[in-house]
Design an enzyme around this catalytic site. Sequence first.
Site, PDB file in Angstrom:
ATOM      1  N   GLU A   1      47.981 -15.300 123.716  1.00  0.00           N
ATOM      2  CA  GLU A   1      46.782 -15.202 124.565  1.00  0.00           C
ATOM      3  C   GLU A   1      47.128 -15.515 126.014  1.00  0.00           C
ATOM      4  OE1 GLU A   1      43.220 -17.287 123.481  1.00  0.00           O
ATOM      5  OE2 GLU A   1      43.705 -17.209 121.367  1.00  0.00           O
TER       6      GLU A   1
ATOM      7  N   ASN B   1      37.382 -11.522 129.785  1.00  0.00           N
ATOM      8  CA  ASN B   1      37.346 -12.506 128.700  1.00  0.00           C
ATOM      9  C   ASN B   1      38.593 -12.333 127.837  1.00  0.00           C
ATOM     10  OD1 ASN B   1      36.234 -14.503 126.918  1.00  0.00           O
ATOM     11  ND2 ASN B   1      35.679 -12.839 125.516  1.00  0.00           N
TER      12      ASN B   1
ATOM     13  N   ASP C   1      31.746  -9.273 123.350  1.00  0.00           N
ATOM     14  CA  ASP C   1      33.061  -8.711 122.991  1.00  0.00           C
ATOM     15  C   ASP C   1      33.137  -7.187 122.956  1.00  0.00           C
ATOM     16  OD1 ASP C   1      34.008 -11.350 122.605  1.00  0.00           O
ATOM     17  OD2 ASP C   1      33.276 -11.372 120.547  1.00  0.00           O
TER      18      ASP C   1
ATOM     19  N   ASN D   1      43.917 -21.818 128.197  1.00  0.00           N
ATOM     20  CA  ASN D   1      43.982 -20.578 128.992  1.00  0.00           C
ATOM     21  C   ASN D   1      43.716 -20.890 130.463  1.00  0.00           C
ATOM     22  OD1 ASN D   1      44.389 -17.927 127.359  1.00  0.00           O
ATOM     23  ND2 ASN D   1      43.089 -19.201 126.049  1.00  0.00           N
TER      24      ASN D   1
ATOM     25  N   HIS E   1      39.858 -12.796 123.862  1.00  0.00           N
ATOM     26  CA  HIS E   1      39.356 -12.981 122.498  1.00  0.00           C
ATOM     27  C   HIS E   1      40.557 -13.090 121.556  1.00  0.00           C
ATOM     28  CE1 HIS E   1      36.386 -12.788 119.311  1.00  0.00           C
ATOM     29  NE2 HIS E   1      37.213 -11.995 118.671  1.00  0.00           N
TER      30      HIS E   1
HETATM   31  C1  GRF Z   1      40.818 -19.094 122.937  1.00  0.00           C
HETATM   32  O1  GRF Z   1      41.249 -18.898 121.623  1.00  0.00           O
HETATM   33  C2  GRF Z   1      40.158 -17.845 123.463  1.00  0.00           C
HETATM   34  O2  GRF Z   1      40.686 -16.674 122.938  1.00  0.00           O
HETATM   35  C3  GRF Z   1      38.728 -18.004 123.033  1.00  0.00           C
HETATM   36  O3  GRF Z   1      38.474 -19.382 123.113  1.00  0.00           O
HETATM   37  C4  GRF Z   1      39.682 -20.120 123.003  1.00  0.00           C
HETATM   38  C5  GRF Z   1      39.799 -20.998 124.184  1.00  0.00           C
HETATM   39  O4  GRF Z   1      40.899 -21.855 124.105  1.00  0.00           O
HETATM   40  N1  GRF Z   1      37.850 -17.184 123.821  1.00  0.00           N
HETATM   41  P1  GRF Z   1      41.341 -22.688 125.357  1.00  0.00           P
HETATM   42  O5  GRF Z   1      40.143 -23.551 125.758  1.00  0.00           O
HETATM   43  O6  GRF Z   1      41.709 -21.728 126.447  1.00  0.00           O
HETATM   44  O7  GRF Z   1      42.507 -23.512 124.925  1.00  0.00           O
END
Ligand code: GRF
Length: 209
Positions: free
Chosen positions: A182, A110, A153, A16, A112
Amino acid sequence: MKRIAILVSGVSRGSNMRAIIEACRDGRIPDSTVVAVVGARDDAPAMHNARTLGVDTAVVNPREFPDPDMYGDALLWVLQKAQPDLICLAGYMRLLPARVVRAYPMRIMNIHPALLPLFGGKGMYGLKVHQAVLESGMKVTGCTVHFVDEQYDTGPIILQRCVPIRSDDTPETLAARVLPVEHETYLEAIRLFVQGRLRVEGKHVRVDE
Ligand code: GRF
């Protein structure tokens, strides 16, 4: 230019984070730049990737502080230097200290990997979330971007996207299908924020056209 700081955890892989950095650079998130990535350990893959991408990193390790307040002060000190307009948690798994949340009200987001308010709360991260979703018998899952409040959350929901569940899904296959969604959802929420189109009214986040 809007300034974005990203908080990761000691073990984050940082997909992310990478999506946000790249979208700021190529204009999918307009007029924005990632000014800092803050994590608990210098050797986390996300921190390494941030440096490779030329983004400043800072380490604040919660284990080095006797209580959440002192950890919060250390985080605030680093954040105040970065002067962020927005803070994005990306794989940050702890409860963010209350004094950090209060210093940046409705300016911390955030992501999730499920449809909140289901499948959230303390300890609900990574494959455990997808495992619980599969055990529930639900036919859809998805992801949620929300503002961060003082609990796990529970902050106002900004955007959600659905992902269908297949009968042969495992936590791993589900995680792999949710992850690209995501990224898209996080980028869209950040875009709306930097465009000044998010209005928070209590638990509700209105999106201005
Ligand atoms: C993601 O699945 C996010 O939703 C959660 O932690 C994970 C992080 O993945 N909060 P990355 O480090 O961004 O690949």
